[in-house]
Write an enzyme that holds these catalytic residues in place. Structure first.
Site, PDB file in Angstrom:
ATOM      1  N   GLU A  19      76.726 -35.680  22.799  1.00  0.00           N
ATOM      2  CA  GLU A  19      77.315 -35.009  23.966  1.00  0.00           C
ATOM      3  C   GLU A  19      78.477 -35.829  24.528  1.00  0.00           C
ATOM      4  OE1 GLU A  19      74.221 -34.091  26.789  1.00  0.00           O
ATOM      5  OE2 GLU A  19      73.081 -32.942  25.313  1.00  0.00           O
ATOM      6  N   ASP A  22      67.595 -32.164  20.986  1.00  0.00           N
ATOM      7  CA  ASP A  22      66.705 -32.923  21.878  1.00  0.00           C
ATOM      8  C   ASP A  22      65.990 -31.983  22.852  1.00  0.00           C
ATOM      9  OD1 ASP A  22      68.889 -32.354  23.441  1.00  0.00           O
ATOM     10  OD2 ASP A  22      69.366 -34.444  23.933  1.00  0.00           O
ATOM     11  N   SER A  23      66.299 -30.665  22.767  1.00  0.00           N
ATOM     12  CA  SER A  23      65.493 -29.674  23.490  1.00  0.00           C
ATOM     13  C   SER A  23      64.054 -29.687  22.964  1.00  0.00           C
ATOM     14  CB  SER A  23      66.104 -28.275  23.337  1.00  0.00           C
ATOM     15  OG  SER A  23      66.343 -27.981  21.977  1.00  0.00           O
ATOM     16  N   GLU A  36      78.784 -25.364  25.547  1.00  0.00           N
ATOM     17  CA  GLU A  36      77.613 -24.860  26.287  1.00  0.00           C
ATOM     18  C   GLU A  36      77.994 -24.501  27.720  1.00  0.00           C
ATOM     19  OE1 GLU A  36      74.014 -27.205  25.990  1.00  0.00           O
ATOM     20  OE2 GLU A  36      72.967 -25.918  27.425  1.00  0.00           O
ATOM     21  N   LYS A  81      74.687 -34.748  16.167  1.00  0.00           N
ATOM     22  CA  LYS A  81      75.409 -34.169  17.315  1.00  0.00           C
ATOM     23  C   LYS A  81      75.287 -35.112  18.496  1.00  0.00           C
ATOM     24  CE  LYS A  81      73.807 -30.446  19.742  1.00  0.00           C
ATOM     25  NZ  LYS A  81      73.624 -31.015  21.089  1.00  0.00           N
ATOM     26  N   ASP A  88      70.246 -34.165  16.795  1.00  0.00           N
ATOM     27  CA  ASP A  88      70.813 -34.693  18.045  1.00  0.00           C
ATOM     28  C   ASP A  88      70.610 -36.203  18.140  1.00  0.00           C
ATOM     29  OD1 ASP A  88      72.129 -32.948  19.725  1.00  0.00           O
ATOM     30  OD2 ASP A  88      70.295 -32.185  20.657  1.00  0.00           O
TER      31      ASP A  88
HETATM   32  O1  KIV Z   1      69.117 -29.654  22.104  1.00  0.00           O
HETATM   33  C1  KIV Z   1      69.542 -28.496  22.024  1.00  0.00           C
HETATM   34  O2  KIV Z   1      68.792 -27.523  21.858  1.00  0.00           O
HETATM   35  C2  KIV Z   1      70.983 -28.287  22.136  1.00  0.00           C
HETATM   36  C3  KIV Z   1      71.458 -26.867  22.204  1.00  0.00           C
HETATM   37  C4  KIV Z   1      71.321 -26.379  23.596  1.00  0.00           C
HETATM   38  C5  KIV Z   1      72.841 -26.719  21.720  1.00  0.00           C
HETATM   39  O3  KIV Z   1      71.723 -29.202  22.208  1.00  0.00           O
END
Ligand code: KIV
Length: 267
Positions: free
Chosen positions: A117, A47-48, A184, A115, A86
């Site tokens: 959190e 989600d970055s 992280e 993924k 994500d």
């Molecule tokens: O969204 C992302 O880029 C991440 C990484 C920082 C692991 O979750």
């Protein structure tokens, strides 16, 4: 070990063989193809995407629809790497059933795994998605979707209580069926301890050298921007190279040296 297609069990074998696992973010077919051919084992449609590509100021506004489109593109650009997508903020917190629905959408878009959190507090959700037949990658330590409650991007797991909390979180992620876990911004010693305790691979970002693998946001890794977090090494100056190429292109168009005869169709 060079599997044709990286699968979840290869990650476990790599941990057992102490072969470091490589992971990079990717948000489109173009970069996915480059990273896949370069040998990266896991591509994360993180989600970055929100802050690096879409121009948001955090990961919070990213929607499931945006990540579905990016995931489909990354999957189309990949022939070997395992694609992890994500679950964005707001797509899984409400209930395990809602989380399964969101995970199914990303799986249908082309993700091999999703993924999310959180550790102990997401245990039921990790279990539900796993039982629906979708591999889950956990993410503990600094979790950007909870940035406002964590007081900004800061190292997690310092002090005895902080360390105990992260270790419990990581154990809950594994016990509930996750196939790997991202650590992280965690002190290197804590990441090392978790890596020794868990059977699933740990993938570090700002977590020292002793995790089973490493992940970076690709724009940081390649030097697309001036500023990067202190735990990043820039492995290239791609932003500068792109800027120089763009300036040369503009100049060539302005002074009419491009296109020349070799780039024109003649009668
Ligand atoms: O969204 C992302 O880029 C991440 C990484 C920082 C692991 O979750």
């Amino acid at each position: 070990m060079k599997p044709k297609r990286v699968r979840v069990h290869h990650l476990i074998h790599m941990k057992e063989a102490r072969e470091p696992i490589t992971m990079l973010t990717s948000y489109d077919a173009l970069t996915a193809r480059i990273f896949d051919e370069a040998g990266v084992e896991m591509l994360l449609v993180g989600d970055s995407y929100g802050n690096t590509v879409l121009g948001y100021n955090s990961t919070v506004p990213v929607t499931l629809e945006e990540l579905e489109i990016a995931t489909a593109a990354v999957a189309r650009g990949t022939s070997r790497a395992l694609v992890v997508a994500d679950l964005p903020f707001g797509s899984y917190e409400e209930s395990p059933a809602a989380a399964v629905r969101s995970a199914v959408r990303l799986r249908k878009a082309g993700a091999d795994a999703v993924k999310l959190e959180g550790g102990v507090r997401q245990a039921h959700t990790i279990r539900a998605i796993t039982e629906a037949g979708i591999p889950v990658v956990g993410h503990v330590g600094f979790t950007p979707q909870s940035e406002s409650s964590l007081g900004g991007p800061r190292v997690q797991g310092r002090g005895n209580a902080g360390e105990a909390q992260i270790v419990d979180d990581a154990a809950a992620v594994e016990e509930n069926g996750a196939v790997a876990i991202v650590l992280e911004m965690v002190p290197a010693q804590v990441a090392h301890r978790i890596t020794r305790i868990l059977h699933i691979p740990t993938i570090g970002i700002g977590a020292g050298v002793d995790t089973d693998g490493q992940v970076l946001v690709w724009t940081d890794m390649a030097g697309m921007t001036e500023w990067v977090p202190s735990f990043v090494r820039k492995f290239g100056q791609v932003g500068h190279a792109l800027s120089e190429a763009t300036k040369e292109y503009c100049e060539a168009v302005k002074n009419r040296s491009f296109p020349d005869e070799s780039h024109s169709f003649l009668k």
